[in-house]
Write a protein that holds these residues in place. Structure first.
Motif, PDB file in Angstrom:
ATOM      1  N   LYS A 297      -9.437   9.288  -5.537  1.00 30.96           N
ATOM      2  CA  LYS A 297     -10.360   9.021  -4.447  1.00 30.96           C
ATOM      3  C   LYS A 297     -10.579   7.511  -4.363  1.00 30.96           C
ATOM      4  N   PRO A 298     -10.559   6.956  -3.149  1.00 32.46           N
ATOM      5  CA  PRO A 298     -10.398   7.599  -1.844  1.00 32.46           C
ATOM      6  C   PRO A 298      -8.941   7.662  -1.410  1.00 32.46           C
ATOM      7  N   PRO A 299      -8.563   8.695  -0.659  1.00 35.08           N
ATOM      8  CA  PRO A 299      -7.171   8.830  -0.201  1.00 35.08           C
ATOM      9  C   PRO A 299      -6.929   7.990   1.048  1.00 35.08           C
ATOM     10  N   GLY A 300      -6.997   6.694   0.914  1.00 38.27           N
ATOM     11  CA  GLY A 300      -6.863   5.811   2.057  1.00 38.27           C
ATOM     12  C   GLY A 300      -8.128   5.018   2.285  1.00 38.27           C
ATOM     13  N   ALA A 301      -8.020   3.963   3.073  1.00 40.61           N
ATOM     14  CA  ALA A 301      -9.171   3.103   3.333  1.00 40.61           C
ATOM     15  C   ALA A 301     -10.153   3.722   4.307  1.00 40.61           C
ATOM     16  N   ASP A 302      -9.692   4.673   5.136  1.00 41.22           N
ATOM     17  CA  ASP A 302     -10.568   5.330   6.098  1.00 41.22           C
ATOM     18  C   ASP A 302      -9.957   6.670   6.492  1.00 41.22           C
ATOM     19  N   SER A 303     -10.617   7.389   7.389  1.00 37.10           N
ATOM     20  CA  SER A 303     -10.164   8.728   7.771  1.00 37.10           C
ATOM     21  C   SER A 303      -8.800   8.696   8.452  1.00 37.10           C
ATOM     22  N   GLU A 304      -8.515   7.672   9.223  1.00 38.09           N
ATOM     23  CA  GLU A 304      -7.232   7.581   9.917  1.00 38.09           C
ATOM     24  C   GLU A 304      -6.081   7.481   8.923  1.00 38.09           C
ATOM     25  N   GLU A 305      -6.238   6.707   7.860  1.00 40.86           N
ATOM     26  CA  GLU A 305      -5.190   6.618   6.843  1.00 40.86           C
ATOM     27  C   GLU A 305      -4.999   7.958   6.147  1.00 40.86           C
ATOM     28  N   THR A 306      -6.091   8.677   5.927  1.00 44.83           N
ATOM     29  CA  THR A 306      -5.991   9.991   5.298  1.00 44.83           C
ATOM     30  C   THR A 306      -5.223  10.965   6.193  1.00 44.83           C
ATOM     31  N   ARG A 307      -5.454  10.887   7.493  1.00 44.98           N
ATOM     32  CA  ARG A 307      -4.703  11.747   8.429  1.00 44.98           C
ATOM     33  C   ARG A 307      -3.214  11.412   8.396  1.00 44.98           C
ATOM     34  N   GLN A 308      -2.874  10.157   8.214  1.00 47.11           N
ATOM     35  CA  GLN A 308      -1.473   9.767   8.113  1.00 47.11           C
ATOM     36  C   GLN A 308      -0.821  10.369   6.866  1.00 47.11           C
ATOM     37  N   LEU A 309      -1.557  10.392   5.757  1.00 51.85           N
ATOM     38  CA  LEU A 309      -1.034  11.011   4.533  1.00 51.85           C
ATOM     39  C   LEU A 309      -0.814  12.511   4.740  1.00 51.85           C
TER      40      LEU A 309
ATOM     41  N   GLU B 297      10.758  18.973  -7.723  1.00 50.07           N
ATOM     42  CA  GLU B 297       9.764  20.024  -7.876  1.00 50.07           C
ATOM     43  C   GLU B 297       8.825  19.740  -9.049  1.00 50.07           C
ATOM     44  N   ASP B 298       9.223  18.852  -9.960  1.00 56.05           N
ATOM     45  CA  ASP B 298       8.422  18.563 -11.141  1.00 56.05           C
ATOM     46  C   ASP B 298       7.699  17.221 -11.059  1.00 56.05           C
ATOM     47  N   VAL B 299       7.767  16.578  -9.919  1.00 59.83           N
ATOM     48  CA  VAL B 299       7.244  15.217  -9.818  1.00 59.83           C
ATOM     49  C   VAL B 299       5.848  15.208  -9.218  1.00 59.83           C
ATOM     50  N   ALA B 300       4.949  14.472  -9.850  1.00 56.59           N
ATOM     51  CA  ALA B 300       3.641  14.163  -9.266  1.00 56.59           C
ATOM     52  C   ALA B 300       3.383  12.684  -9.496  1.00 56.59           C
ATOM     53  N   LEU B 301       2.900  12.009  -8.509  1.00 59.11           N
ATOM     54  CA  LEU B 301       2.613  10.586  -8.606  1.00 59.11           C
ATOM     55  C   LEU B 301       1.125  10.372  -8.796  1.00 59.11           C
ATOM     56  N   PHE B 302       0.772   9.640  -9.839  1.00 57.23           N
ATOM     57  CA  PHE B 302      -0.618   9.270 -10.046  1.00 57.23           C
ATOM     58  C   PHE B 302      -0.782   7.841  -9.545  1.00 57.23           C
ATOM     59  N   ALA B 303      -1.645   7.652  -8.565  1.00 58.38           N
ATOM     60  CA  ALA B 303      -1.773   6.339  -7.942  1.00 58.38           C
ATOM     61  C   ALA B 303      -3.222   6.023  -7.663  1.00 58.38           C
ATOM     62  N   GLY B 304      -3.541   4.743  -7.602  1.00 59.45           N
ATOM     63  CA  GLY B 304      -4.885   4.322  -7.223  1.00 59.45           C
ATOM     64  C   GLY B 304      -5.054   4.442  -5.716  1.00 59.45           C
ATOM     65  N   GLY B 305      -6.187   4.984  -5.289  1.00 62.06           N
ATOM     66  CA  GLY B 305      -6.427   5.136  -3.862  1.00 62.06           C
ATOM     67  C   GLY B 305      -7.089   3.903  -3.276  1.00 62.06           C
ATOM     68  N   GLY B 306      -7.413   3.983  -1.990  1.00 62.75           N
ATOM     69  CA  GLY B 306      -8.161   2.918  -1.350  1.00 62.75           C
ATOM     70  C   GLY B 306      -7.289   1.927  -0.611  1.00 62.75           C
ATOM     71  N   VAL B 307      -7.816   0.712  -0.421  1.00 58.44           N
ATOM     72  CA  VAL B 307      -7.128  -0.325   0.333  1.00 58.44           C
ATOM     73  C   VAL B 307      -5.806  -0.678  -0.333  1.00 58.44           C
ATOM     74  N   GLY B 308      -4.738  -0.711   0.457  1.00 57.67           N
ATOM     75  CA  GLY B 308      -3.424  -1.073  -0.063  1.00 57.67           C
ATOM     76  C   GLY B 308      -2.587   0.088  -0.550  1.00 57.67           C
ATOM     77  N   ALA B 309      -3.174   1.293  -0.602  1.00 53.47           N
ATOM     78  CA  ALA B 309      -2.440   2.440  -1.141  1.00 53.47           C
ATOM     79  C   ALA B 309      -1.621   3.171  -0.086  1.00 53.47           C
ATOM     80  N   LEU B 310      -1.911   2.946   1.192  1.00 51.63           N
ATOM     81  CA  LEU B 310      -1.306   3.758   2.241  1.00 51.63           C
ATOM     82  C   LEU B 310       0.217   3.677   2.247  1.00 51.63           C
ATOM     83  N   GLN B 311       0.782   2.487   2.356  1.00 50.42           N
ATOM     84  CA  GLN B 311       2.229   2.381   2.506  1.00 50.42           C
ATOM     85  C   GLN B 311       2.993   2.881   1.277  1.00 50.42           C
ATOM     86  N   PRO B 312       2.594   2.518   0.050  1.00 52.25           N
ATOM     87  CA  PRO B 312       3.278   3.096  -1.111  1.00 52.25           C
ATOM     88  C   PRO B 312       3.200   4.614  -1.144  1.00 52.25           C
TER      89      PRO B 312
END
Length: 222
Positions: A52-64, A22-37
């Motif tokens: 930003k961006p939350p994924g390389a394209d809209s499809e990756e964002t929908r997966q998140l 409940e106390d965890v938030a992950l700070f990560a770089g978005g874009g290419v290569g970020a989807l699987q992690p």
């Protein structure tokens, strides 16, 4: 009272069971290569803050989104212009002098002349920032929009969509969004309150504050 935990890999973040989820938030770089992690962390029950961006394209964002809903966790996308110190201070100053009534944001994209090729998808591009800035400075949620855009074809694509809109927010603030192709890219922001007004200078990297009083303008102040 929360503690920050730093891990040296995404795998160690996803596999860490020693911290209250409940106390965890992950700070990560978005874009290419970020989807699987990012998916690995969501499936492990970790809340996610992703740049930003939350994924390389809209499809990756929908997966998140689907992974977050399936695992009952939150995903937040950070847009750095909203959190820039100059932006937050400018909004604070105009709000001190009464409620905001009108906000205008302008972003003219360098799309005339040259090959005008897009770097990637609309998630990467700059119009997303100007929309977010308008919502932040207005301080409410949009009730309805009236405007125009390039075309239905452009709206369905992944490019930097250009258009102009008039927005009404649920706190009675009005907003204008202006975005058109031009030869040189530039930003403008203008927010009017009851007794103050902020207007951007230097391509929205700084602002001037104008005090409003009966009888007219009372000069810009820093």
């Amino acid at each position: 009272g929360s503690e920050m935990c730093i891990r040296d890999s995404f795998e160690n973040i996803a596999g860490d069971v020693g911290v209250d989820l409940e106390d965890v938030a992950l700070f990560a770089g978005g874009g290419v290569g970020a989807l699987q992690p990012a998916l690995d962390c969501l499936k492990a029950g970790k809340h996610l803050f992703i740049e930003k961006p939350p994924g390389a394209d809209s499809e990756e964002t929908r997966q998140l989104l689907a992974a977050a809903e399936a695992n009952d966790v939150y995903v937040m996308v950070g847009l750095q212009r909203r959190f820039a110190a100059v932006t937050r201070e400018a909004v604070r100053r105009v709000a001190e002098k009464g409620p905001v009534s009108l906000a205008t944001t302008t972003f003219n994209k360098q799309q005339l002349g040259g090959d005008c090729k897009e770097f990637s998808t609309t998630l990467w591009n700059d119009v997303v920032h100007i929309v977010d800035l308008l919502r932040y400075m207005a301080g409410g949620n949009v009730k309805w929009v009236f405007g125009e855009m390039e075309s239905d074809v452009e709206a369905a694509g992944e490019g930097d969509l250009q258009g102009n809109g008039y927005l009404v927010f649920d706190n009675n603030v009005r907003g204008y969004l202006r975005s058109t192709p031009c030869g040189v890219t530039f930003w403008e922001v203008d927010v009017i309150g009851e007794k103050g007004r902020i207007r951007s200078v230097a391509d929205a990297t700084d602002f001037e504050l104008i005090r409003l009083a009966p009888g007219g303008r009372r000069g810009p102040v820093s």
